[in-house]
Scaffold this motif. Structure first.
Motif, PDB file in Angstrom:
ATOM      1  N   ILE A   8     -19.747   6.471  13.720  1.00 42.78           N
ATOM      2  CA  ILE A   8     -19.694   7.307  14.927  1.00 42.78           C
ATOM      3  C   ILE A   8     -21.043   7.989  15.084  1.00 42.78           C
ATOM      4  O   ILE A   8     -21.510   8.673  14.169  1.00 42.78           O
ATOM      5  N   ASP A  10     -23.023  10.855  16.882  1.00 44.83           N
ATOM      6  CA  ASP A  10     -22.717  12.122  17.532  1.00 44.83           C
ATOM      7  C   ASP A  10     -23.678  12.370  18.692  1.00 44.83           C
ATOM      8  O   ASP A  10     -24.843  12.679  18.490  1.00 44.83           O
ATOM      9  N   SER A  13     -20.249  15.374  21.235  1.00 47.56           N
ATOM     10  CA  SER A  13     -18.801  15.521  21.412  1.00 47.56           C
ATOM     11  C   SER A  13     -18.246  16.615  20.520  1.00 47.56           C
ATOM     12  O   SER A  13     -18.752  16.871  19.427  1.00 47.56           O
ATOM     13  N   GLU A  15     -15.196  16.203  19.547  1.00 53.64           N
ATOM     14  CA  GLU A  15     -14.092  15.496  18.902  1.00 53.64           C
ATOM     15  C   GLU A  15     -14.550  14.446  17.901  1.00 53.64           C
ATOM     16  O   GLU A  15     -13.852  13.471  17.645  1.00 53.64           O
ATOM     17  N   ASN A  16     -15.722  14.625  17.292  1.00 51.85           N
ATOM     18  CA  ASN A  16     -16.203  13.639  16.326  1.00 51.85           C
ATOM     19  C   ASN A  16     -15.265  13.498  15.133  1.00 51.85           C
ATOM     20  O   ASN A  16     -14.930  12.386  14.719  1.00 51.85           O
ATOM     21  N   LEU A  19     -12.018  11.789  16.117  1.00 56.71           N
ATOM     22  CA  LEU A  19     -12.223  10.343  16.242  1.00 56.71           C
ATOM     23  C   LEU A  19     -12.288   9.691  14.866  1.00 56.71           C
ATOM     24  O   LEU A  19     -11.661   8.639  14.637  1.00 56.71           O
ATOM     25  N   ILE A  52     -19.567   3.446  17.429  1.00 54.30           N
ATOM     26  CA  ILE A  52     -19.011   4.147  18.589  1.00 54.30           C
ATOM     27  C   ILE A  52     -19.937   5.320  18.911  1.00 54.30           C
ATOM     28  O   ILE A  52     -20.137   6.211  18.085  1.00 54.30           O
ATOM     29  N   ASN A  54     -20.347   8.602  20.669  1.00 55.59           N
ATOM     30  CA  ASN A  54     -19.356   9.583  21.107  1.00 55.59           C
ATOM     31  C   ASN A  54     -20.028  10.724  21.866  1.00 55.59           C
ATOM     32  O   ASN A  54     -20.582  11.649  21.278  1.00 55.59           O
ATOM     33  N   ALA A  82     -18.072   6.327  24.404  1.00 54.52           N
ATOM     34  CA  ALA A  82     -17.057   7.192  25.019  1.00 54.52           C
ATOM     35  C   ALA A  82     -17.744   8.433  25.549  1.00 54.52           C
ATOM     36  O   ALA A  82     -18.549   9.057  24.846  1.00 54.52           O
ATOM     37  N   GLN A  95     -14.430  10.389  28.031  1.00 50.11           N
ATOM     38  CA  GLN A  95     -14.582  11.281  26.879  1.00 50.11           C
ATOM     39  C   GLN A  95     -13.251  11.450  26.166  1.00 50.11           C
ATOM     40  O   GLN A  95     -12.208  11.646  26.785  1.00 50.11           O
ATOM     41  N   PHE A  96     -13.265  11.376  24.830  1.00 48.11           N
ATOM     42  CA  PHE A  96     -12.044  11.513  24.047  1.00 48.11           C
ATOM     43  C   PHE A  96     -11.533  12.953  24.078  1.00 48.11           C
ATOM     44  O   PHE A  96     -12.298  13.906  24.163  1.00 48.11           O
ATOM     45  N   ILE A 103      -6.306   8.293  20.914  1.00 49.28           N
ATOM     46  CA  ILE A 103      -7.568   7.719  20.445  1.00 49.28           C
ATOM     47  C   ILE A 103      -7.318   6.434  19.666  1.00 49.28           C
ATOM     48  O   ILE A 103      -8.028   5.431  19.831  1.00 49.28           O
TER      49      ILE A 103
END
Length: 464
Positions: A8, A10, A13, A15-16, A19, A52, A54, A82, A95-96, A103
């Motif tokens: 992931i 960053d 976000s 919500e890292n 996720l 991903i 994010n 995302a 966006q998550f 998710i």
């Protein structure tokens, strides 16, 4: 590490970690890295299957919009984005949110069909990998561990014992501020059952004499922390051939220490502050795990339920839950009341449902009350989306309200309603002077409940 990994990146976000936890819940390992990681650095990571990106609201640093390096798209890994419309990849999602199940559903196809990742992230594989890595790092040398009896240090101890056996030396310092039966449990489980090389230090008198007449909580913390380092240093100097220091660092410690797009939540250290001539190489086998995974690891290693699922406990122990100056009687009061509350929650099956609950001994006394009195505090986290209109109605009431029908901050139809919990605790040990407080931290709300707990100490029960 042999498990497949989804990286992931960053890009601002909130919500890292959500996720990462969602991907791990699918059985695939995941880690969070900064947005400006290079392609070479990515290729050097083990078993990367996909990336991903994010995105989120924190994508501006020092007034400049940030992005991943263009070379990331040419690194040879499948890429998904995302909350980042400018991404140069085919798979783009909104966006998550903080909904783990949503998710999981959103990324499942990318993780398994596109990246061809294998669902091989589980605690059995993790323990086997860590045993191999620890043995490779330590060899035939020794590791010193400060074993507090908390979840993290207990799991580290069990994992190191499995890997290196009697090359682990554990030091448990009883500062007289432990919960009821905690030091005894450490000695019983690690000293007697697991046959660990355990050094038990009863420093109760030493700590309490240093804390005499000290009421300020920050001063208490400094005294307790400083004295612990001195006791640990004294014990370490008695030992020969120690090259490594085991620590209970976990993944949130690393994430919360800050990234380039997120402020540091808090600084972390375990046994810091040792003098320069007592510096060791660190062994941190849990640094990849979230807290629930640490508990799962403890279960995998065979630690007892009570140790693996015990409540979070501050380093200064009951010293900061005894408001005002500390005396042995007041420590006994907070220790007994805490034990009562924990026992009642476990008997009611609520110990896994409530994030945190504990008691404190206040500085005030209840008039004409012949029993000991303590305050209890409960806390649960909920996503803001679950509150709906209840959230606004609650805050219009001034933030502190009685738990009546109008101010229940729970969705209708919830099986886990706060009034049931309040009624249970009240009927078991408490009166009904109870309030509920909500605190807002942008993405979620924390339900905090406070009330009075009346109980009888061991001495009072003997005298009856």
């Amino acid at each position: 590490m042999k498990q497949d990994m989804i990286v992931i990146l960053d890009l601002g976000s909130h919500e890292n970690t959500v996720l990462a936890r969602a991907i791990r819940a699918l059985g695939v390992y995941s880690e969070i890295y900064p947005h400006d990681i290079t392609a070479a650095e990515l290729k050097a990571l083990p078993n990367v299957k996909g990336i991903i990106i994010n995105g989120g609201p924190n994508n501006v640093v020092d007034g400049v919009s940030i992005d991943v390096l263009p070379e990331i798209y040419e690194a040879g890994f499948p890429v998904m984005a995302a909350g980042h419309d400018k991404a140069l990849c085919e798979v783009k999602l909104p966006q998550f949110t903080d909904d783990v199940e949503a998710i999981k559903e959103a990324v499942k196809s990318f993780v398994f069909d596109t990246c061809k990742a294998e669902a091989n992230w589980n605690m059995t594989n993790f323990v086997n990998d860590q045993v191999e890595l620890i043995r490779r790092q330590v060899g035939d040398r020794k590791v010193l561990l400060a074993l507090s009896g908390g979840v993290d240090s207990s799991v580290v101890a069990a994992l190191l014992l499995k890997a290196i056996g009697d090359k682990l030396v554990c030091v448990h310092v009883n500062h007289g501020l432990m919960r009821k039966g905690e030091s005894e449990a450490v000695v019983e489980i690690f000293g007697k059952e697991l046959k660990a090389n355990l050094i038990y230090v009863d420093a109760t008198d030493r700590f309490l004499s240093k804390l005499e007449n000290v009421a300020d909580p920050e001063q208490k913390r400094k005294i307790i922390g400083g004295e612990f380092i001195r006791v640990f240093e004294e014990e370490a100097r008695k030992l020969d051939g120690i090259d490594f220091l085991g620590q209970g660092t976990i993944y949130p410690d690393i994430v919360e220490s800050g990234t380039k797009t997120a402020k540091m939540v808090k600084s972390h250290h375990n046994v810091g502050g040792l003098p320069e001539d007592l510096q060791f190489e660190l062994v941190e086998p849990l640094r990849q795990l979230f807290k629930d995974e640490v508990r799962a690891c403890g279960v995998e290693l065979g630690l007892p339920y009570e140790m693996v699922y015990r409540q979070p406990f501050p380093g200064p122990g009951l010293g900061v839950r005894c408001l005002g100056a500390i005396t042995r009687d007041r420590l006994e009061a907070v220790r007994e009341s805490d034990a009562i509350l924990r026992e009642e929650f476990q008997l009611a099956g609520l110990d896994k449902k409530v994030w945190q609950y504990f008691t404190v001994v206040p500085e005030f006394q209840i008039c004409r009350c012949t029993r000991q009195c303590a305050l209890f505090r409960l806390a649960r986290h909920y996503p803001r989306r679950q509150y709906g209109g209840c959230h606004d109605r609650y805050h219009r009431a001034g933030g502190l309200a009685r738990p009546d029908e109008d101010y229940r901050p729970y969705p209708q139809g919830s099986e886990d309603r706060q009034p049931r919990l309040l009624r249970y605790v009240s009927e078991a040990q408490c009166d009904h002077r109870v309030g509920v407080r909500l605190t807002d931290d942008n993405d979620s709300l924390t339900l905090k409940t406070v009330g009075l707990l009346f109980f009888k100490t061991k001495q009072q029960r003997i005298e009856q």
